[in-house]
Scaffold this motif. Structure first.
Motif, PDB file in Angstrom:
ATOM      1  N   TYR A  70     -11.664  38.973  61.506  1.00 58.92           N
ATOM      2  CA  TYR A  70     -10.911  38.490  60.205  1.00 58.92           C
ATOM      3  C   TYR A  70     -11.208  36.975  61.262  1.00 58.92           C
ATOM      4  CZ  TYR A  70      -9.551  43.033  59.322  1.00 58.92           C
ATOM      5  OH  TYR A  70      -9.645  44.837  58.793  1.00 58.92           O
ATOM      6  N   GLY A 124     -13.490  44.850  63.998  1.00 57.28           N
ATOM      7  CA  GLY A 124     -13.569  44.485  63.237  1.00 57.28           C
ATOM      8  C   GLY A 124     -13.789  42.956  63.283  1.00 57.28           C
ATOM      9  N   LEU A 166     -11.560  39.397  55.960  1.00 54.18           N
ATOM     10  CA  LEU A 166     -12.543  40.403  56.596  1.00 54.18           C
ATOM     11  C   LEU A 166     -13.780  39.157  56.805  1.00 54.18           C
ATOM     12  CD1 LEU A 166     -13.271  42.681  57.497  1.00 54.18           C
ATOM     13  CD2 LEU A 166     -14.043  43.212  55.544  1.00 54.18           C
ATOM     14  N   VAL A 222     -17.312  44.654  59.749  1.00 55.75           N
ATOM     15  CA  VAL A 222     -16.046  45.808  60.641  1.00 55.75           C
ATOM     16  C   VAL A 222     -17.368  46.717  60.745  1.00 55.75           C
ATOM     17  CG1 VAL A 222     -14.170  45.690  59.532  1.00 55.75           C
ATOM     18  CG2 VAL A 222     -15.393  46.819  58.497  1.00 55.75           C
ATOM     19  N   THR A 225     -21.511  49.149  58.849  1.00 56.51           N
ATOM     20  CA  THR A 225     -21.147  47.672  59.197  1.00 56.51           C
ATOM     21  C   THR A 225     -21.207  47.914  57.491  1.00 56.51           C
ATOM     22  OG1 THR A 225     -23.656  46.936  58.977  1.00 56.51           O
ATOM     23  CG2 THR A 225     -22.255  47.373  61.412  1.00 56.51           C
TER      24      THR A 225
END
Length: 119
Positions: A37, A35, A47, A50, A57
């Motif tokens: 972030y 992921g 977030l 990911v 996704t």
């Protein structure tokens, strides 16, 4: 020793594009959820996107249609293609590797790469 090394952060003008890379080592990359972030000054880490081991996704609403996450298991690398950048995308971007075990989880972070969107 697990390492996640991000690169690609830069200063870019509004409307521009960047591609972030995260090279992983020390993990069985293909089984990890990878992921991206980000954390802006004065804000909590959030977030961005990911991608799971099957390449499914998920994106934050704020980046849908502009950002694309992808991975290459042979290269142990995950990318974040960022298009149509705006000032609200300015943040430190962090790569994350996560694997859920029967008891507990592995959760690894990179050192971060700065993305600044400004004219």
């Amino acid at each position: 020793q697990v390492q996640l090394v991000e690169s690609g952060g830069d200063l870019v003008q509004p409307g521009g594009s960047l591609r972030l890379s995260c090279a992983a080592s020390g993990i069985t990359f293909n089984i990890y959820i990878m992921g991206w972030y980000r954390q802006a000054p004065g804000k909590q880490r959030e977030l961005v996107a990911v991608i799971d081991s099957g390449s499914k996704t998920t994106y934050a609403d704020s980046v849908k249609g502009r950002f694309t996450i992808s991975r290459d298991n042979a290269k142990n690398t995950v990318w974040l293609q960022m298009n149509k950048l705006n000032a609200e995308d300015t943040a430190v971007y962090y790569c994350n590797a996560k694997y859920y075990r029967l008891y507990g989880e592995d959760d690894f972070w990179g050192q971060g790469t700065q993305v600044t969107v400004s004219s």
